[in-house]
Scaffold this motif. Sequence first.
Motif, PDB file in Angstrom:
ATOM      1  N   UNK A  66     -76.090 -42.881  25.931  1.00 29.24           N
ATOM      2  CA  UNK A  66     -76.479 -41.967  26.997  1.00 29.24           C
ATOM      3  C   UNK A  66     -75.582 -42.015  28.224  1.00 29.24           C
ATOM      4  N   UNK A  67     -74.654 -42.965  28.274  1.00 32.04           N
ATOM      5  CA  UNK A  67     -73.795 -43.156  29.441  1.00 32.04           C
ATOM      6  C   UNK A  67     -72.450 -42.487  29.217  1.00 32.04           C
ATOM      7  N   UNK A  68     -72.198 -41.378  29.907  1.00 36.78           N
ATOM      8  CA  UNK A  68     -70.970 -40.621  29.702  1.00 36.78           C
ATOM      9  C   UNK A  68     -69.722 -41.397  30.097  1.00 36.78           C
ATOM     10  N   UNK A  69     -69.872 -42.410  30.946  1.00 34.27           N
ATOM     11  CA  UNK A  69     -68.707 -43.170  31.392  1.00 34.27           C
ATOM     12  C   UNK A  69     -68.215 -44.140  30.329  1.00 34.27           C
ATOM     13  N   UNK A  70     -69.098 -44.597  29.438  1.00 34.13           N
ATOM     14  CA  UNK A  70     -68.670 -45.585  28.446  1.00 34.13           C
ATOM     15  C   UNK A  70     -68.949 -45.177  27.004  1.00 34.13           C
ATOM     16  N   UNK A  71     -69.813 -44.184  26.784  1.00 40.15           N
ATOM     17  CA  UNK A  71     -70.120 -43.738  25.432  1.00 40.15           C
ATOM     18  C   UNK A  71     -69.241 -42.560  25.038  1.00 40.15           C
ATOM     19  N   UNK A  72     -69.271 -42.209  23.748  1.00 33.83           N
ATOM     20  CA  UNK A  72     -68.355 -41.198  23.213  1.00 33.83           C
ATOM     21  C   UNK A  72     -69.115 -40.099  22.486  1.00 33.83           C
ATOM     22  N   UNK A  73     -68.497 -38.920  22.460  1.00 28.49           N
ATOM     23  CA  UNK A  73     -69.023 -37.808  21.668  1.00 28.49           C
ATOM     24  C   UNK A  73     -68.694 -38.051  20.199  1.00 28.49           C
ATOM     25  N   UNK A  84     -73.259 -31.746  30.397  1.00 29.12           N
ATOM     26  CA  UNK A  84     -72.261 -31.619  31.465  1.00 29.12           C
ATOM     27  C   UNK A  84     -71.553 -32.945  31.703  1.00 29.12           C
ATOM     28  N   UNK A  85     -72.313 -34.022  31.759  1.00 35.36           N
ATOM     29  CA  UNK A  85     -71.721 -35.338  32.043  1.00 35.36           C
ATOM     30  C   UNK A  85     -70.636 -35.693  31.033  1.00 35.36           C
ATOM     31  N   UNK A  86     -70.867 -35.387  29.759  1.00 39.21           N
ATOM     32  CA  UNK A  86     -69.882 -35.718  28.729  1.00 39.21           C
ATOM     33  C   UNK A  86     -68.752 -34.683  28.673  1.00 39.21           C
ATOM     34  N   UNK A 101     -64.383 -26.652  32.314  1.00 34.88           N
ATOM     35  CA  UNK A 101     -65.816 -26.557  32.576  1.00 34.88           C
ATOM     36  C   UNK A 101     -66.197 -26.994  33.986  1.00 34.88           C
ATOM     37  N   UNK A 102     -65.251 -27.543  34.741  1.00 36.75           N
ATOM     38  CA  UNK A 102     -65.574 -27.968  36.094  1.00 36.75           C
ATOM     39  C   UNK A 102     -66.051 -26.780  36.922  1.00 36.75           C
ATOM     40  N   UNK A 103     -67.185 -26.920  37.544  1.00 37.65           N
ATOM     41  CA  UNK A 103     -67.790 -25.914  38.426  1.00 37.65           C
ATOM     42  C   UNK A 103     -68.309 -24.689  37.670  1.00 37.65           C
TER      43      UNK A 103
END
Length: 324
Positions: A86-93, A170-172, A180-182
């Motif tokens: 669930x953590x976009x900073x450390x997890x991957x798609x 959005x986070x990922x 996709x920014x903005x």
Amino acid sequence: MNRHEERKRFPLELRLAGSPTEPKRKTKMTNQHLDPVLEEHAKVLQHEPGYTVLRRVPEPYSQFPDDGVPPDGRCIAIVDLETTGLDAEKDSIIELALMLVWVDEEGEIISHFGPLSWLEDPGLELDPRITLVTGLANHHLVGKTINDISVEGLLSRADMFVAHNAQFEIDFLERRYRILEHAPWGCSLLDIDWLMAGFDARAQGHLLMQHSWFSDAHRAGPDVWSLFWLLSQRRKGLGADPERTHLQRLLEAIEKDSVVVQANRAPFSKKDLLKARGYRWNADARFWQKELDEELVAHEQAWFYCQGLPAPTLRPISAHQRHR
């Protein structure tokens, strides 16, 4: 050239087999995939008070012009992800799926394309719980890579984006696709007033069942399709809410600016009062807040005054910021 002006053909390799010819102005979702004999029995059962009849959503299909030229109208990308956590900073798609939907000026669906999906190897062993949730195991992902060129090409055609929990997507996605920014997003979980639309829950599967449909969706592609099917359902809401599709309700919410009312000077002793009023705790900023339509703000300011609360801070917000 903007997205509305771009009228290039879709690449042949992205067209789905079996697409009908030039779309009609208004797309109608049908039950043609259901067995006609069993459907007659189902119609009898559904009128019995002791039974509820559920029908499986159809297999995905596209309704898109044979010449490959996207129709006129706004283009909406419906997106879903499966990830290693669930953590976009450390997890991957590990899976990305999307489909494109075109609507006319009234928000009626006139064409749709997809869903398309891609898998990606995260380079690590999956937590067994992720396999239980998604149905994806390590051997499904070995050597797989998301085709970022194809994904960006499809995303660039969209005027707005939709997911059932938009903040998660959005986070990922914004970390991977700078285009996709903005961008404006709609969240079918939060932006539709499902209660006023006549339904008592917000989970995608439960909402489908309340519309007499079910899906085995767990993977991103089936999830995107079942969300499209849910949003295409046409119902009359409670009170003055007219009969329309849920996608039209969502588009109305996306297009409407609102105001976040921030009780950032409220004393701790007022927390239960604010919670009962529908305010939610913003853990990062450490204050209670609630989003309201612009026309309701003056009434809310008066409520603060009557309750002896310090005047709230108001923050205008649009679909470009709402779920970020």
